[in-house]
Design a protein around this motif. Structure first.
Motif, PDB file in Angstrom:
ATOM      1  N   ARG A 102       0.863  -1.190   0.138  1.00 16.77           N
ATOM      2  CA  ARG A 102      -0.067  -0.104  -0.041  1.00 16.77           C
ATOM      3  C   ARG A 102       0.999   1.220   0.029  1.00 16.77           C
ATOM      4  N   LEU A 103       0.342   2.399  -0.448  1.00 17.30           N
ATOM      5  CA  LEU A 103       1.166   3.662  -0.325  1.00 17.30           C
ATOM      6  C   LEU A 103       1.042   4.241   0.905  1.00 17.30           C
ATOM      7  N   ALA A 114       2.287   7.856   2.432  1.00 17.33           N
ATOM      8  CA  ALA A 114       3.012   9.022   2.175  1.00 17.33           C
ATOM      9  C   ALA A 114       2.885   9.784   3.453  1.00 17.33           C
ATOM     10  N   ILE A 164       4.670  13.446   5.806  1.00 20.45           N
ATOM     11  CA  ILE A 164       5.234  14.806   5.450  1.00 20.45           C
ATOM     12  C   ILE A 164       5.712  15.258   6.695  1.00 20.45           C
ATOM     13  N   LEU A 204       7.707  14.178   9.367  1.00 19.15           N
ATOM     14  CA  LEU A 204       7.689  13.566  10.518  1.00 19.15           C
ATOM     15  C   LEU A 204       9.096  13.690  11.068  1.00 19.15           C
ATOM     16  N   THR A 229      -2.223  -0.356  10.267  1.00 19.15           N
ATOM     17  CA  THR A 229      -1.239   0.634  10.462  1.00 19.15           C
ATOM     18  C   THR A 229      -0.866   0.991  11.796  1.00 19.15           C
ATOM     19  N   TRP A 245      -6.475  14.749  -0.353  1.00 22.19           N
ATOM     20  CA  TRP A 245      -5.889  13.408  -0.753  1.00 22.19           C
ATOM     21  C   TRP A 245      -5.190  12.915   0.694  1.00 22.19           C
ATOM     22  N   LEU A 293      -6.589   1.453  12.272  1.00 23.89           N
ATOM     23  CA  LEU A 293      -5.188   2.277  12.495  1.00 23.89           C
ATOM     24  C   LEU A 293      -5.148   2.383  14.144  1.00 23.89           C
ATOM     25  N   VAL A 327      -3.813  12.079  10.296  1.00 22.32           N
ATOM     26  CA  VAL A 327      -3.575  10.823   9.833  1.00 22.32           C
ATOM     27  C   VAL A 327      -4.706  10.561   8.906  1.00 22.32           C
ATOM     28  N   ASP A 342      -6.417   7.508   6.557  1.00 15.46           N
ATOM     29  CA  ASP A 342      -6.404   5.969   5.907  1.00 15.46           C
ATOM     30  C   ASP A 342      -7.291   5.850   5.220  1.00 15.46           C
ATOM     31  N   THR A 343      -6.917   5.248   4.053  1.00 16.44           N
ATOM     32  CA  THR A 343      -7.813   4.832   2.929  1.00 16.44           C
ATOM     33  C   THR A 343      -7.311   3.262   2.649  1.00 16.44           C
ATOM     34  N   PRO A 344      -8.274   2.498   1.708  1.00 15.11           N
ATOM     35  CA  PRO A 344      -7.879   1.198   1.629  1.00 15.11           C
ATOM     36  C   PRO A 344      -6.592   1.231   0.803  1.00 15.11           C
ATOM     37  N   ASP A 345      -6.191   2.051  -0.018  1.00 15.16           N
ATOM     38  CA  ASP A 345      -4.874   1.715  -0.672  1.00 15.16           C
ATOM     39  C   ASP A 345      -3.823   2.826  -0.624  1.00 15.16           C
ATOM     40  N   ALA A 346      -4.088   3.716   0.285  1.00 13.39           N
ATOM     41  CA  ALA A 346      -2.977   4.946   0.652  1.00 13.39           C
ATOM     42  C   ALA A 346      -3.449   5.382   2.051  1.00 13.39           C
ATOM     43  N   THR A 347      -2.192   5.852   2.817  1.00 15.88           N
ATOM     44  CA  THR A 347      -2.335   6.314   4.011  1.00 15.88           C
ATOM     45  C   THR A 347      -1.413   7.621   4.155  1.00 15.88           C
ATOM     46  N   PHE A 348      -1.896   8.611   4.631  1.00 21.86           N
ATOM     47  CA  PHE A 348      -1.077  10.035   4.672  1.00 21.86           C
ATOM     48  C   PHE A 348      -1.094  10.401   5.912  1.00 21.86           C
ATOM     49  N   ILE A 349       0.171  10.840   6.533  1.00 22.30           N
ATOM     50  CA  ILE A 349       0.461  11.280   7.758  1.00 22.30           C
ATOM     51  C   ILE A 349       1.346  12.434   7.669  1.00 22.30           C
ATOM     52  N   SER A 350       1.049  13.659   8.564  1.00 18.97           N
ATOM     53  CA  SER A 350       1.393  14.921   8.556  1.00 18.97           C
ATOM     54  C   SER A 350       1.183  15.487   9.591  1.00 18.97           C
ATOM     55  N   GLU A 407      -2.825   6.065  -7.525  1.00 18.71           N
ATOM     56  CA  GLU A 407      -3.389   6.489  -6.069  1.00 18.71           C
ATOM     57  C   GLU A 407      -3.713   7.783  -6.196  1.00 18.71           C
TER      58      GLU A 407
END
Lengths: 473, 473
Positions: A314-315, A317, A319, A321, A333, B18, B316, B326, B328-336, B358
């Motif tokens: 899975r992706l 991403a 920023i 951290l 996760t 996103w 999560l 944070v 979280d989606t089925p194909d991608a996770t974003f953290i900032s 994605e």
């Protein structure tokens, strides 16, 4: 050297690497550092001086089968490794005692090298040389511990205080005492004084000597071991082990024996060592990028610093951290500052309490014949991708609550269905009705991949009756 | 009030949310605040004073079909909503100009209420009342803007400076000027002075008035609009729009007309408002737990503070997060960290540059007949779960590179395969060979769910030839 047996302790079901590790797939079975899993590295480390038929692995009942599958990489000789299953974990003393019984039965004068299965040692030649040095002490009747010269004031390890000079005629030193994990100031003093070593959990001794010391310092446990010893090789063996373990206390060999014995020597090891005890420990043993990050998997990052980012397919991403740990797996996760990752245990406990599967199993589950991955589970259905290794077969089985549709993606499937045998090829499908005796087999030379769609009022793994099984299940 | 038309601007393909938003599924189609998606809330807000047959939505060619599907919740009247598709986004002035042409054709004396599709207003009654007040000004020939009284020194919004007193006989005030997003100190001054309002992007005016002002202040654009106006309803309409748009500049109505016109009044709005412009904006409009977190989905947390944790079905687990986002989606996770989420644009750009899916599509894709979810894609295969709504059908189609195995999970499938028509029920399967004309249909009253296993040397969405389609594709 042809009297040495190796006992690898592999009972740990550590949660500290969750979600990468799971109850059914603990740290020793993970490839987090180096070319292979820590357990396999531990077995390979013995290559050349302890053959596989003198290797014993102690693990739990629960992990036993998966550990055996895990060792299949060692080919036909893999089954020479003796896998001893404890009914439940009782710390190191019972595990070492139990394994010693098996060794003693073969050779009462044998030497035994005790090793954890989930630590990292990169310098295998130095390790072998150190074992040779330790043999000198063990043959003279000493219990030899392997001490690691600290290179920093580590507060996460136990220490051993040893004499500054070697015992005459040996490269080993007299052990004064074990010391609990110190605070930073104390650790700094230890580092400066130079005669404090990290306790690696690696030991070498005569099986007769350790059994004698267990008898002296842990008499209760020794009585239990004697009962087991009598049952070895009889049809009472399993039930005796279970009975004894149900009454046995959890005790470590360090505090049960080594603290008390007068005959303990320490070898200052010349190999590198890490117990890889938690996520931040990876900073000591893995490569970093220019900003101090450790990055794996399908990860895209912007201005991250000193972070551990373990992605999956899975992706991931991230920023900005700083000093964070992010671990992404197909179904879970985990995110935490580095300094708090040890609290992951609380998360795992809560998952367990709430009956969530994510604490115990991965989406992909290894089996002796290959593996399966759960792609989706819903109301009255479950979808799996199944991979069967060449020449392997699943058990002859029946499900009482589900039927199965199989579509072959690659390879050739040999199907047995109610006695009828036929073959299914890529882009073909077949159907196994509920309550039908069936078997799936890969007769070919390449992996067989099938998509399975299960339909039924109950689609859990325990709806299975096995009639014949290659793997003794 | 029966002369008012609503024009909802829904062209935005924002990347700021996103991975929850995607190029093909922008913010206005997300349910991030409130009971429904922002676009649907925008339509519902008009309920009672502007009927659906006087609602126009301006969006892009790319999003047009998905927006139409998205509006299906409004039932049989959904297709009364006029969806106008711009060939490409050119900011608000062309979008408003284009929509005005359609309104003008029906009623040259109509009033037009302009609204963004991706902002949040909770107090719909106050909104309706404010529109009524604005009508007084619009009918007198003014361009009315809706100003929001600031409740904090916000630096993320544009401001409008207005006269301190109302225009005689109206509750509206003369607009002095538009002001760019200020720094914090300036924003504090605005807040104190009391005659600065946030620019909500909501406007009300006579269609004849705005067209006149566009002619005066944006003569180039007006000439383009005249060309389009002549083509409306003819078979040249589409190509004329495309030709004009290809030459048109991107311009906002604020700077193209409102800044320059002498006839702009501002209504101090009595409704709440947020442009929900980025992740941290959710802090103003969503409920927090006791530690200031906004938590959604399958999330388990320990000692998190002031963080936005948007989970999905996947687990999560977070520990000790502070001021983080944070998603979280089925194909991608974003953290900032919260303060850096706007940089997500750079991530999306990089994904786009690297040809990663994605950035643009979700694993679940909505279709007029239902939806599909990609469960796995591998070498020469793809697995989907397909849901067909009752009484809906896919197009009659052919694939040249793949065959398809279908297993029905629930509902009943009506299959057309090379002219043959048959039915497939739960726990039954069927097979569509490559290059076979076929059609999938749900003749029943409950959703039809099937698992599709595609096999072939090319398993992308564009391997499809359509012969008949209910939805004009």
């Amino acid at each position: 050297m042809d009297k040495i047996y190796a006992v690898i302790l592999a009972g740990g079901s550590g949660t500290r690497f969750w979600p990468l590790s799971r109850e059914t797939w603990p740290k020793q079975m993970l490839q987090i550092v180096g070319e292979d899993t820590l357990l396999r590295q531990s077995v390979r480390r013995l290559n050349g001086f302890i053959p596989l038929d003198r290797v014993l692995i102690v693990t739990t009942e629960k992990l036993g089968q998966d550990i055996k599958i895990h060792l299949n990489v060692f080919g036909k000789n893999a089954n020479q490794i003796k896998v001893i299953k404890e009914p439940c974990g009782r710390n190191t003393a019972p595990a070492i005692g139990l394994a010693s019984l098996y060794v003693k039965k073969i050779d009462p004068e044998a030497l035994v090298l005790i090793m954890p299965s989930d630590h990292l040692i990169k310098k295998v030649h130095e390790f072998e040389n150190d074992v040779r040095k330790a043999v000198e002490g063990a043959e003279k009747g000493y219990l030899v511990t392997f001490g690691i010269q600290p290179n920093k004031p580590e507060t996460g390890y136990g220490y051993m205080k040893v004499q500054k000079e070697s015992v005459p005629g040996l490269t080993l030193r007299k052990l004064h005492k074990f010391v609990e994990k110190p605070d930073r100031e104390t650790a700094k003093t230890y580092l400066k004084e130079g005669n404090y070593f990290w306790n690696s959990g690696i030991f070498l001794w005569k099986v007769s000597k350790i059994m004698g010391e267990i008898e002296r310092y842990m008499p209760d446990m020794h009585r239990g071991l004697e009962r087991i010893e009598e049952s070895l090789g009889t049809d009472k063996e399993r039930e005796t082990i279970e009975a004894v373990y149900s009454e046995m206390d959890s005790q470590s060999i360090d505090y049960g024996v080594l603290e008390k014995s007068y005959d303990v020597l320490t070898l200052p090891a010349s190999f590198d060592w890490s117990d890889v005890g938690n996520w931040p420990a990876l900073d000591d043993v893995l490569e970093h990028d220019a900003h101090g990050n450790i990055v794996r998997g399908n990860a895209i990052g912007l201005d991250n610093h000193n972070s551990i980012l373990f992605g999956s397919n899975r992706l991931l991403a991230t920023i900005g951290l700083k000093d964070m740990v992010v671990v992404d797996t197909p179904d879970a996760t985990f995110i935490s500052p580095k300094e708090r990752t040890q609290e992951v245990k609380k998360v795992v406990e809560e998952l367990k309490r709430n009956g969530k599967e994510e604490h115990s199993v991965h989406r992909t589950v290894e089996r002796p014949w290959g593996s399966y991955t759960v792609l989706e589970k819903g109301d009255r259905y479950k979808i799996k991708r199944i991979v069967v290794k060449p020449h392997e077969k699943l058990s002859l089985q029946v499900h009482r609550h589900r039927s199965e549709h199989w579509v072959v993606i690659s390879g050739t499937a040999k199907i047995t269905r109610n006695g009828e045998v036929y073959y299914v090829h890529p882009n073909e499908s077949t159907y196994i009705p509920v309550s039908t005796r069936h078997r799936l087999e890969n007769p070919g030379k390449v992996p067989l991949q099938i998509i399975e769609v299960q339909n039924g009022d109950y689609v859990e793994e325990d709806d299975i009756e096995r009639f014949e099984d290659e793997y003794g299940r």
